[in-house]
Design a protein around this motif. Structure first.
Motif, mmCIF file in Angstrom:
data_model
loop_
_atom_site.group_PDB
_atom_site.id
_atom_site.type_symbol
_atom_site.label_atom_id
_atom_site.label_comp_id
_atom_site.label_asym_id
_atom_site.label_seq_id
_atom_site.Cartn_x
_atom_site.Cartn_y
_atom_site.Cartn_z
ATOM 1 N N GLY A 58 0.808 -1.216 0.000
ATOM 2 C CA GLY A 58 0.000 0.000 0.000
ATOM 3 C C GLY A 58 0.840 1.263 0.000
ATOM 4 N N THR A 59 0.176 2.355 0.321
ATOM 5 C CA THR A 59 0.801 3.672 0.255
ATOM 6 C C THR A 59 1.412 4.134 1.576
ATOM 7 O OG1 THR A 59 -1.337 4.728 0.677
ATOM 8 C CG2 THR A 59 -0.684 4.446 -1.634
ATOM 9 N N ARG A 65 3.092 2.090 9.560
ATOM 10 C CA ARG A 65 2.317 0.858 9.811
ATOM 11 C C ARG A 65 2.694 0.251 11.163
ATOM 12 N NH1 ARG A 65 3.689 -0.435 3.989
ATOM 13 N NH2 ARG A 65 5.088 -2.041 4.801
ATOM 14 N N GLU A 66 3.981 0.241 11.485
ATOM 15 C CA GLU A 66 4.415 -0.287 12.788
ATOM 16 C C GLU A 66 3.950 0.600 13.931
ATOM 17 O OE1 GLU A 66 5.652 -3.149 13.924
ATOM 18 O OE2 GLU A 66 5.520 -3.840 11.858
ATOM 19 N N ARG A 67 3.990 1.908 13.724
ATOM 20 C CA ARG A 67 3.511 2.833 14.756
ATOM 21 C C ARG A 67 2.041 2.558 15.077
ATOM 22 N NH1 ARG A 67 6.876 6.763 11.407
ATOM 23 N NH2 ARG A 67 8.474 7.512 12.851
ATOM 24 N N GLY A 142 -1.552 15.609 5.311
ATOM 25 C CA GLY A 142 -1.002 15.152 4.040
ATOM 26 C C GLY A 142 -1.372 13.740 3.642
ATOM 27 N N TYR A 143 -2.282 13.134 4.372
ATOM 28 C CA TYR A 143 -2.702 11.777 4.022
ATOM 29 C C TYR A 143 -3.728 11.811 2.892
ATOM 30 C CZ TYR A 143 -0.125 10.089 8.026
ATOM 31 O OH TYR A 143 0.879 9.788 8.908
ATOM 32 N N GLU A 150 -6.246 2.888 4.202
ATOM 33 C CA GLU A 150 -5.247 1.935 4.698
ATOM 34 C C GLU A 150 -5.026 2.053 6.202
ATOM 35 O OE1 GLU A 150 -1.632 1.686 2.397
ATOM 36 O OE2 GLU A 150 -2.800 1.797 0.535
ATOM 37 N N ILE A 151 -5.070 3.252 6.742
ATOM 38 C CA ILE A 151 -4.948 3.404 8.193
ATOM 39 C C ILE A 151 -6.064 2.617 8.871
ATOM 40 C CG2 ILE A 151 -5.179 5.041 10.125
ATOM 41 C CD1 ILE A 151 -3.766 7.124 8.220
#
Length: 182
Positions: A58-59, A65-67, A142-143, A150-151
């Motif tokens: 993904g983007t 992603r780990e955070r 900025g997302y 994805e979040i």
């Protein structure tokens, strides 16, 4: 002690799970207990791996992603996933100890990632019932639309593993970290 069997080896897992576990072993050098417990349902294991693989392409940046995984694991009280993602965050995403602790507290030392991590925790706490302002904050940071979806998908994916591990008592096979990040 687990509440359902934890296959001791790839060979003792259900037949349809064996090739999936063999691939995990090739990729990671071992088969963590999360995958062993999930292998009781080949469909669940395949679904988890499929979504994990899709989101890896993904983007969102791997460190973000780990955070998110750390924040969600802490919010859901999953000791297994806090340990696993502390290890992965440090060794794969190259997050330092201060960042990992901030993530477990639902924050980030990176200003852009901080908005995503706080949103992820709010999704958990509010069971998805976020406000327009929460989505606007992501956009302002900025997302993109893709990132926002994805979040949410990462929160769902991590909640799946959190619940699986907590409900079934998966033994922690990563370096254990303290339960409280506050």
């Amino acid at each position: 002690m687990t509440r359902i069997p934890l296959p001791a080896t790839v060979d003792t897992a259900p037949a349809r799970s064996k090739p999936l576990l063999q691939e995990i072993n090739r990729a990671m050098g071992s088969v963590p207990n999360l995958f062993r417990i999930a292998s009781n349902s080949p469909a669940a294991l395949q679904g988890y791996l499929g979504l994990t693989g899709a989101l890896a392409n993904g983007t969102l940046h791997p460190a973000t992603r780990e955070r998110i995984a750390l924040a969600v694991a802490q919010a859901n009280g999953c000791g297994y996933c806090v340990a696993a993602h502390s290890f992965l965050g440090r060794n794969r995403a190259k997050l330092d100890a201060d960042e990992i602790l901030a993530n477990r507290r639902g924050q980030s030392l990176n200003s852009k990632a901080d908005v995503a991590v706080q949103f992820a925790v709010k999704l958990v706490d509010e069971r998805g019932q976020v406000q327009d302002a929460d989505v606007r904050a992501l956009r302002h940071a900025g997302y993109t639309n893709s990132d926002i979806v994805e979040i949410i998908a990462h929160v769902a994916l991590n909640t799946l593993t959190n619940y699986l591990n907590e409900a079934l008592g998966t033994p922690i096979d990563f370096p254990v970290v303290g339960a409280d990040a506050a």
